[in-house]
Design a protein around this motif. Structure first.
Motif, PDB file in Angstrom:
ATOM      1  N   PRO A 117       0.821  -1.220   0.000  1.00 57.19           N
ATOM      2  CA  PRO A 117       0.000   0.000   0.000  1.00 57.19           C
ATOM      3  C   PRO A 117       0.853   1.268   0.000  1.00 57.19           C
ATOM      4  O   PRO A 117       0.425   2.302  -0.517  1.00 57.19           O
ATOM      5  N   ASP A 118       2.063   1.185   0.551  1.00 59.69           N
ATOM      6  CA  ASP A 118       2.966   2.347   0.528  1.00 59.69           C
ATOM      7  C   ASP A 118       3.313   2.719  -0.910  1.00 59.69           C
ATOM      8  O   ASP A 118       3.311   3.897  -1.285  1.00 59.69           O
ATOM      9  N   PHE A 119       3.616   1.697  -1.711  1.00 63.85           N
ATOM     10  CA  PHE A 119       3.985   1.953  -3.101  1.00 63.85           C
ATOM     11  C   PHE A 119       2.785   2.470  -3.885  1.00 63.85           C
ATOM     12  O   PHE A 119       2.906   3.393  -4.694  1.00 63.85           O
ATOM     13  N   ALA A 120       1.609   1.881  -3.644  1.00 63.07           N
ATOM     14  CA  ALA A 120       0.400   2.334  -4.329  1.00 63.07           C
ATOM     15  C   ALA A 120       0.093   3.793  -3.984  1.00 63.07           C
ATOM     16  O   ALA A 120      -0.299   4.587  -4.864  1.00 63.07           O
ATOM     17  N   ALA A 121       0.274   4.153  -2.716  1.00 68.05           N
ATOM     18  CA  ALA A 121       0.048   5.540  -2.308  1.00 68.05           C
ATOM     19  C   ALA A 121       1.035   6.475  -2.983  1.00 68.05           C
ATOM     20  O   ALA A 121       0.679   7.599  -3.390  1.00 68.05           O
ATOM     21  N   ALA A 122       2.297   6.025  -3.125  1.00 65.04           N
ATOM     22  CA  ALA A 122       3.313   6.854  -3.780  1.00 65.04           C
ATOM     23  C   ALA A 122       2.985   7.044  -5.257  1.00 65.04           C
ATOM     24  O   ALA A 122       3.188   8.127  -5.825  1.00 65.04           O
ATOM     25  N   VAL A 123       2.468   5.994  -5.907  1.00 62.91           N
ATOM     26  CA  VAL A 123       2.059   6.108  -7.315  1.00 62.91           C
ATOM     27  C   VAL A 123       0.919   7.114  -7.454  1.00 62.91           C
ATOM     28  O   VAL A 123       0.925   7.987  -8.339  1.00 62.91           O
ATOM     29  N   GLY A 124      -0.073   6.996  -6.548  1.00 72.16           N
ATOM     30  CA  GLY A 124      -1.186   7.927  -6.589  1.00 72.16           C
ATOM     31  C   GLY A 124      -0.760   9.360  -6.317  1.00 72.16           C
ATOM     32  O   GLY A 124      -1.225  10.304  -6.980  1.00 72.16           O
ATOM     33  N   ALA A 125       0.153   9.536  -5.367  1.00 68.31           N
ATOM     34  CA  ALA A 125       0.625  10.879  -5.033  1.00 68.31           C
ATOM     35  C   ALA A 125       1.361  11.504  -6.200  1.00 68.31           C
ATOM     36  O   ALA A 125       1.204  12.711  -6.481  1.00 68.31           O
ATOM     37  N   TYR A 126       2.130  10.707  -6.926  1.00 71.64           N
ATOM     38  CA  TYR A 126       2.864  11.251  -8.072  1.00 71.64           C
ATOM     39  C   TYR A 126       1.899  11.608  -9.195  1.00 71.64           C
ATOM     40  O   TYR A 126       2.036  12.662  -9.857  1.00 71.64           O
ATOM     41  N   GLY A 127       0.874  10.770  -9.411  1.00 73.59           N
ATOM     42  CA  GLY A 127      -0.107  11.080 -10.445  1.00 73.59           C
ATOM     43  C   GLY A 127      -0.854  12.367 -10.148  1.00 73.59           C
ATOM     44  O   GLY A 127      -1.056  13.210 -11.049  1.00 73.59           O
ATOM     45  N   LYS A 128      -1.258  12.568  -8.895  1.00 73.38           N
ATOM     46  CA  LYS A 128      -1.936  13.800  -8.516  1.00 73.38           C
ATOM     47  C   LYS A 128      -1.011  15.002  -8.642  1.00 73.38           C
ATOM     48  O   LYS A 128      -1.419  16.076  -9.118  1.00 73.38           O
ATOM     49  N   ALA A 129       0.224  14.844  -8.209  1.00 72.57           N
ATOM     50  CA  ALA A 129       1.176  15.949  -8.287  1.00 72.57           C
ATOM     51  C   ALA A 129       1.419  16.356  -9.731  1.00 72.57           C
ATOM     52  O   ALA A 129       1.596  17.550 -10.042  1.00 72.57           O
ATOM     53  N   LEU A 130       1.408  15.392 -10.657  1.00 70.95           N
ATOM     54  CA  LEU A 130       1.580  15.708 -12.070  1.00 70.95           C
ATOM     55  C   LEU A 130       0.420  16.564 -12.572  1.00 70.95           C
ATOM     56  O   LEU A 130       0.625  17.579 -13.272  1.00 70.95           O
ATOM     57  N   VAL A 131      -0.794  16.165 -12.217  1.00 75.15           N
ATOM     58  CA  VAL A 131      -1.980  16.904 -12.676  1.00 75.15           C
ATOM     59  C   VAL A 131      -1.984  18.318 -12.106  1.00 75.15           C
ATOM     60  O   VAL A 131      -2.217  19.307 -12.821  1.00 75.15           O
ATOM     61  N   VAL A 132      -1.707  18.426 -10.786  1.00 76.44           N
ATOM     62  CA  VAL A 132      -1.691  19.739 -10.145  1.00 76.44           C
ATOM     63  C   VAL A 132      -0.614  20.624 -10.768  1.00 76.44           C
ATOM     64  O   VAL A 132      -0.839  21.822 -11.035  1.00 76.44           O
ATOM     65  N   ALA A 133       0.551  20.064 -11.018  1.00 76.77           N
ATOM     66  CA  ALA A 133       1.653  20.850 -11.584  1.00 76.77           C
ATOM     67  C   ALA A 133       1.322  21.313 -12.999  1.00 76.77           C
ATOM     68  O   ALA A 133       1.617  22.467 -13.392  1.00 76.77           O
ATOM     69  N   ARG A 134       0.686  20.444 -13.794  1.00 74.14           N
ATOM     70  CA  ARG A 134       0.325  20.836 -15.156  1.00 74.14           C
ATOM     71  C   ARG A 134      -0.725  21.956 -15.143  1.00 74.14           C
ATOM     72  O   ARG A 134      -0.630  22.931 -15.910  1.00 74.14           O
ATOM     73  N   ASN A 135      -1.730  21.795 -14.273  1.00 76.27           N
ATOM     74  CA  ASN A 135      -2.768  22.828 -14.199  1.00 76.27           C
ATOM     75  C   ASN A 135      -2.198  24.151 -13.697  1.00 76.27           C
ATOM     76  O   ASN A 135      -2.543  25.230 -14.214  1.00 76.27           O
ATOM     77  N   ALA A 136      -1.348  24.080 -12.672  1.00 69.21           N
ATOM     78  CA  ALA A 136      -0.761  25.314 -12.135  1.00 69.21           C
ATOM     79  C   ALA A 136       0.110  25.997 -13.176  1.00 69.21           C
ATOM     80  O   ALA A 136       0.114  27.237 -13.304  1.00 69.21           O
ATOM     81  N   ARG A 137       0.836  25.218 -13.965  1.00 65.48           N
ATOM     82  CA  ARG A 137       1.689  25.802 -15.002  1.00 65.48           C
ATOM     83  C   ARG A 137       0.829  26.405 -16.119  1.00 65.48           C
ATOM     84  O   ARG A 137       1.154  27.473 -16.666  1.00 65.48           O
ATOM     85  N   ARG A 138      -0.272  25.749 -16.456  1.00 60.36           N
ATOM     86  CA  ARG A 138      -1.155  26.278 -17.497  1.00 60.36           C
ATOM     87  C   ARG A 138      -1.756  27.610 -17.057  1.00 60.36           C
ATOM     88  O   ARG A 138      -1.826  28.571 -17.841  1.00 60.36           O
ATOM     89  N   LEU A 139      -2.186  27.684 -15.789  1.00 57.58           N
ATOM     90  CA  LEU A 139      -2.752  28.933 -15.272  1.00 57.58           C
ATOM     91  C   LEU A 139      -1.694  30.041 -15.233  1.00 57.58           C
ATOM     92  O   LEU A 139      -1.980  31.210 -15.558  1.00 57.58           O
TER      93      LEU A 139
END
Length: 383
Positions: A114-136
């Motif tokens: 579950p630690d690895f799964a959480a890390a995968v999810g955290a990286y996926g969310k961070a990618l989306v947030v970073a892309r949206n923040a950069r677009r704005l």
């Protein structure tokens, strides 16, 4: 028998008794002298008998002392790594066996974590947030250039984008620390769904799987469960225990011979001397680095160590084969005499240097001792 005959018989018996008593007294007066046959003598050999012996001339010669010790084989800890579980979860599959050579980064085991799964999810969310923040931030910059967006809003958008980028990079580093491979990273970056998120324990260094410490189904605890030991077995350590009284003859760089019994003898070099005495053995630990390309040394193997001192000493040396022992187990040698005989001479032995003994008393430089065939000379002396 009449009275006179009886008297004469008594006289004869008394005379015989006195004669025997005198004979016995005479024999008793010589008890302190050894029999003639036991008198020590120097044996002399014929020319034919001399063919059975060889002589060696005693000389003052240089030698190097060697320190004898016992030791235990260990991994070279500068080239061995204990692989701890970087995440928690049950082991689903072991991918290597003990003794197998592995490359750096090679998978060793799979874990449902579950630690690895959480890390995968955290990286996926961070990618989306970073892309949206950069677009704005990019949009606000365009607005600022063409429509006069307030500078404060532009700076806030850029700060949000930079913060999101930092969170994305941190999430990526966390995922890489958990052993995520390049295909998994690319799939997350492309937004592709992962069919099954499984963590993989990887080899941190190249080497041999020296120990496999986990089994399928075992629950791992992140940072505490030891899973494997990966080591470079081409070099090993031998931890020798040297008595303090002999430590003066040991220095870093001294050559050492490692007797591993059936595994043969290997050569090594002293590369560390302990600064304190081992509290259990009261000996000084001395570390010997040994080339183990043949793989003959195994961890926890008991060996004998002979450390050769570089300090040169001098003394009278005789072949070990020349030394005989008497009934009291005292050493002696046979020395050739000017008249051709051989004298038995007691000696005091010192250090043994290879196949020779140092003699501190009993011999002089130039003496010729029987190096081979001493038992033959002893036999001739006892005749």
């Amino acid at each position: 028998m009449n009275i006179d005959a009886r008297a004469m018989a008594r006289v004869r018996l008394a005379a015989t008794t006195l004669a025997l008593a005198g004979l016995l007294a005479g024999c008793g007066s010589h008890d302190s002298a050894p029999p003639a046959a036991d008198t020590p003598h120097n044996p002399t050999l014929t020319a034919a008998q001399r063919q059975h012996i060889t002589l060696d001339t005693v000389a003052l010669a240089p030698f190097h002392k060697a320190v004898e010790a016992t030791g235990v084989v260990d991994f070279d800890n500068d080239q061995a790594t204990s692989v701890l579980a970087p995440f928690s979860g049950p082991v689903t599959q072991l991918l290597v066996s003990a003794g197998q050579h592995v490359a750096k980064g090679q998978p060793l085991a799979r874990v449902d974590s579950p630690d690895f799964a959480a890390a995968v999810g955290a990286y996926g969310k961070a990618l989306v947030v970073a892309r949206n923040a950069r677009r704005l931030a990019d949009a606000d910059r365009d607005l600022s250039e063409h429509e006069g967006l307030p500078r404060r809003e532009l700076e806030q958008a850029q700060a949000d984008a930079a913060s999101a980028d930092a969170d994305r990079d941190a999430a990526l580093q966390a995922l890489l620390a958990l052993g995520a491979d390049a295909p998994t990273i690319k799939a997350i970056q492309a937004g592709q769904p992962l069919s099954r998120i499984q963590a993989v324990i990887r080899a941190p260094v190249a080497g041999t799987v020296a120990e496999k410490l986990i089994t399928p189904g075992q629950l791992l605890q992140a940072g505490s469960t030891a899973c494997f030991t990966v080591a470079d077995l081409s070099r090993m350590w031998v931890m020798a225990q040297v008595a303090p009284s002999e430590s003066g003859g040991v220095a870093v760089g001294n050559p050492a011979a490692i007797d591993a019994g059936g595994a043969g003898t290997l050569q090594g070099t002293v590369d560390n001397i302990g600064a304190v005495v081992d509290p259990d053995t009261r000996a000084i630990p001395v570390r010997v680095l040994v080339d183990n390309a043949s793989g003959r040394l195994k961890k926890q193997m008991y060996v004998r160590v002979q450390i050769q001192s570089r300090q040169t000493e001098r003394g009278l040396l005789v072949p070990a084969s020349a030394i005989l022992r008497d009934e009291q187990n005292l050493p002696f040698v046979y020395v050739a005499q000017p008249d051709g005989s051989f004298a038995r001479r007691g000696v005091t032995l010192g250090y043994r240097a290879g196949d020779r003994y140092q003699v501190s008393e009993g011999l002089h430089a130039g003496d010729r001792v029987v190096a081979q065939g001493g038992l033959f000379v002893q036999f001739m002396q006892n005749q």
